[in-house]
Design an enzyme around this catalytic site. Structure first.
Site, mmCIF file in Angstrom:
data_model
loop_
_atom_site.group_PDB
_atom_site.id
_atom_site.type_symbol
_atom_site.label_atom_id
_atom_site.label_comp_id
_atom_site.label_asym_id
_atom_site.label_seq_id
_atom_site.Cartn_x
_atom_site.Cartn_y
_atom_site.Cartn_z
ATOM 1 N N TYR A 32 0.831 -1.206 0.000
ATOM 2 C CA TYR A 32 0.000 0.000 0.000
ATOM 3 C C TYR A 32 0.864 1.255 0.000
ATOM 4 O O TYR A 32 2.081 1.182 0.190
ATOM 5 C CB TYR A 32 -0.955 -0.010 1.200
ATOM 6 C CG TYR A 32 -0.316 0.279 2.537
ATOM 7 C CD1 TYR A 32 0.500 -0.656 3.171
ATOM 8 C CD2 TYR A 32 -0.507 1.508 3.168
ATOM 9 C CE1 TYR A 32 1.087 -0.378 4.391
ATOM 10 C CE2 TYR A 32 0.074 1.786 4.395
ATOM 11 C CZ TYR A 32 0.875 0.842 4.998
ATOM 12 O OH TYR A 32 1.466 1.124 6.197
ATOM 13 N N LYS A 143 6.409 -1.829 1.867
ATOM 14 C CA LYS A 143 5.236 -1.266 2.555
ATOM 15 C C LYS A 143 4.080 -2.256 2.411
ATOM 16 O O LYS A 143 3.165 -2.079 1.595
ATOM 17 C CB LYS A 143 4.905 0.119 1.970
ATOM 18 C CG LYS A 143 4.108 0.985 2.936
ATOM 19 C CD LYS A 143 4.182 2.438 2.534
ATOM 20 C CE LYS A 143 3.202 3.325 3.269
ATOM 21 N NZ LYS A 143 3.227 3.276 4.725
ATOM 22 N N GLU A 175 12.830 1.933 13.952
ATOM 23 C CA GLU A 175 11.924 3.042 13.625
ATOM 24 C C GLU A 175 10.748 2.997 14.582
ATOM 25 O O GLU A 175 10.761 2.252 15.561
ATOM 26 C CB GLU A 175 11.479 2.936 12.160
ATOM 27 C CG GLU A 175 10.784 1.634 11.829
ATOM 28 C CD GLU A 175 10.365 1.518 10.364
ATOM 29 O OE1 GLU A 175 10.238 2.538 9.679
ATOM 30 O OE2 GLU A 175 10.152 0.373 9.925
ATOM 31 N N LEU A 199 11.228 1.220 7.004
ATOM 32 C CA LEU A 199 10.577 1.714 5.794
ATOM 33 C C LEU A 199 11.292 3.002 5.378
ATOM 34 O O LEU A 199 11.488 3.887 6.215
ATOM 35 C CB LEU A 199 9.097 2.019 6.062
ATOM 36 C CG LEU A 199 8.349 2.438 4.801
ATOM 37 C CD1 LEU A 199 7.994 1.210 3.972
ATOM 38 C CD2 LEU A 199 7.099 3.238 5.125
HETATM 39 N N1 PMP Z 1 7.881 3.600 9.029
HETATM 40 C C1 PMP Z 1 6.738 2.911 9.070
HETATM 41 C C2 PMP Z 1 6.750 1.524 9.620
HETATM 42 C C3 PMP Z 1 5.532 3.484 8.618
HETATM 43 O O1 PMP Z 1 4.401 2.787 8.644
HETATM 44 C C4 PMP Z 1 5.551 4.816 8.136
HETATM 45 C C5 PMP Z 1 4.287 5.500 7.696
HETATM 46 N N2 PMP Z 1 3.671 4.870 6.660
HETATM 47 C C6 PMP Z 1 6.775 5.497 8.092
HETATM 48 C C7 PMP Z 1 7.923 4.862 8.554
HETATM 49 C C8 PMP Z 1 6.866 6.905 7.534
HETATM 50 O O2 PMP Z 1 6.832 6.875 6.152
HETATM 51 P P1 PMP Z 1 6.325 8.133 5.298
HETATM 52 O O3 PMP Z 1 7.130 9.297 5.747
HETATM 53 O O4 PMP Z 1 6.593 7.750 3.903
HETATM 54 O O5 PMP Z 1 4.869 8.304 5.611
#
Ligand code: PMP
Length: 278
Positions: A32, A143, A175, A199
């Site tokens: 996603y 993701k 994270e 991610l």
């Molecule tokens: N890490 C994880 C595990 C996440 O789910 C997200 C948010 N989707 C992020 C980091 C941040 O990613 P982004 O800045 O692309 O929203």
């Protein structure tokens, strides 16, 4: 809410139906993206589409649409929603097949996308976080829709009266349950390097880029438990949350217990960029 997109059609949410044999439902077999829309424009669209492509490749799926086709689908949803600021959710699963692990059985992916009004958030006063063992899998750079570990971790945070869980593999920060982590230590902004344990956040990359442009020293480097504990500032970033200061970690104040000066600067630069991205 306006119409949602399902497999080539725009229709009311209540009419969007899929088979119970969809592999997203039976196996969590899909990926996603979440895109933010500011003043009716999709923010960092190219970066999100690039990550989507990598996520699909990571689960051995061909990207079912070209970038121009994705742009049109997302634009149609934005146009259909009267709100200026929106959040777009796009999910692609491997599609319907008998319940068998073999991916060769799925013929057509299921593509679903929807827009919702971006809720007003006010996290500028900071949030509390807890630390937890990273109980997720080893391909966190994909993701994937398979979010049960993150759901459980967020639940643990909520039960502890906190908003986010900051995760560790051994002694090293990975994270947040749904965010990337930054610390400020002796004036240097640090965030873990991009590898399969995190991610690659679109916000993370942008924050680094903008800070570096302003001459703020930044390092992509491992962060230990001790460094996190003694950091002057901790922030978490995500598209939805932007940059949020963590003012309490495991019940102890971070720095002086208030959002920090470097965070203030990062927020200012980020908001400026948002209002006129280049
Ligand atoms: N890490 C994880 C595990 C996440 O789910 C997200 C948010 N989707 C992020 C980091 C941040 O990613 P982004 O800045 O692309 O929203």
């Amino acid at each position: 809410m306006g119409n949602v997109y399902l497999n080539g059609k725009y229709l009311p949410l209540e009419d969007a139906k899929i088979s119970v044999l969809d592999r997203g439902f039976t196996f969590g077999d899909g990926v996603y993206e979440v895109f933010l829309v500011y003043q009716r424009k999709i923010f960092r669209l190219a970066e999100h589409l690039e990550r989507l492509d990598r996520s699909l490749a990571g689960i051995y799926m061909k990207n079912p649409r070209t970038n121009d086709e994705w742009k049109q689908i997302l634009k149609d949803l934005v146009d259909d929603n009267p709100a200026d600021n929106q959040s777009l959710y796009l999910q692609i699963t491997r599609g319907v097949s008998e319940r068998d692990h073999s991916i060769a059985l799925a013929k057509e992916p299921t593509i679903f996308a929807m827009s919702k009004v971006l809720p007003q958030r006010n996290l500028v006063h900071g949030i509390s976080a807890i630390t937890c063992e990273d109980i997720r899998w080893k391909l966190c750079d994909i993701k994937a829709i398979t979010l049960l570990p993150s759901v459980l971790l967020r639940h643990r945070a909520m039960q502890a009266g906190a908003t986010e869980a900051i995760l560790f593999k051994g002694d090293i920060v990975t994270e947040g349950a749904a965010s990337n982590v930054f610390i400020v230590s002796n004036g240097v902004v640090k965030t873990p390097p991009k590898d399969s344990s995190i991610l690659p956040g679109i916000t993370r990359d942008l924050v680094l880029e903008l800070l570096q442009r302003e001459g703020v020293p930044c390092r992509e480097t491992s962060i230990t438990r001790e460094e996190l504990r003694s950091a002057g500032e901790i922030w978490i970033t995500s598209s939805t949350w932007e940059i949020v200061p963590v003012i309490k970690l495991d019940e102890r104040p971070v720095g002086d217990g208030n959002p920090g000066k470097v965070w203030e600067k990062a927020m200012e630069i980020y908001q400026k960029f948002k209002s006129s991205p280049d």
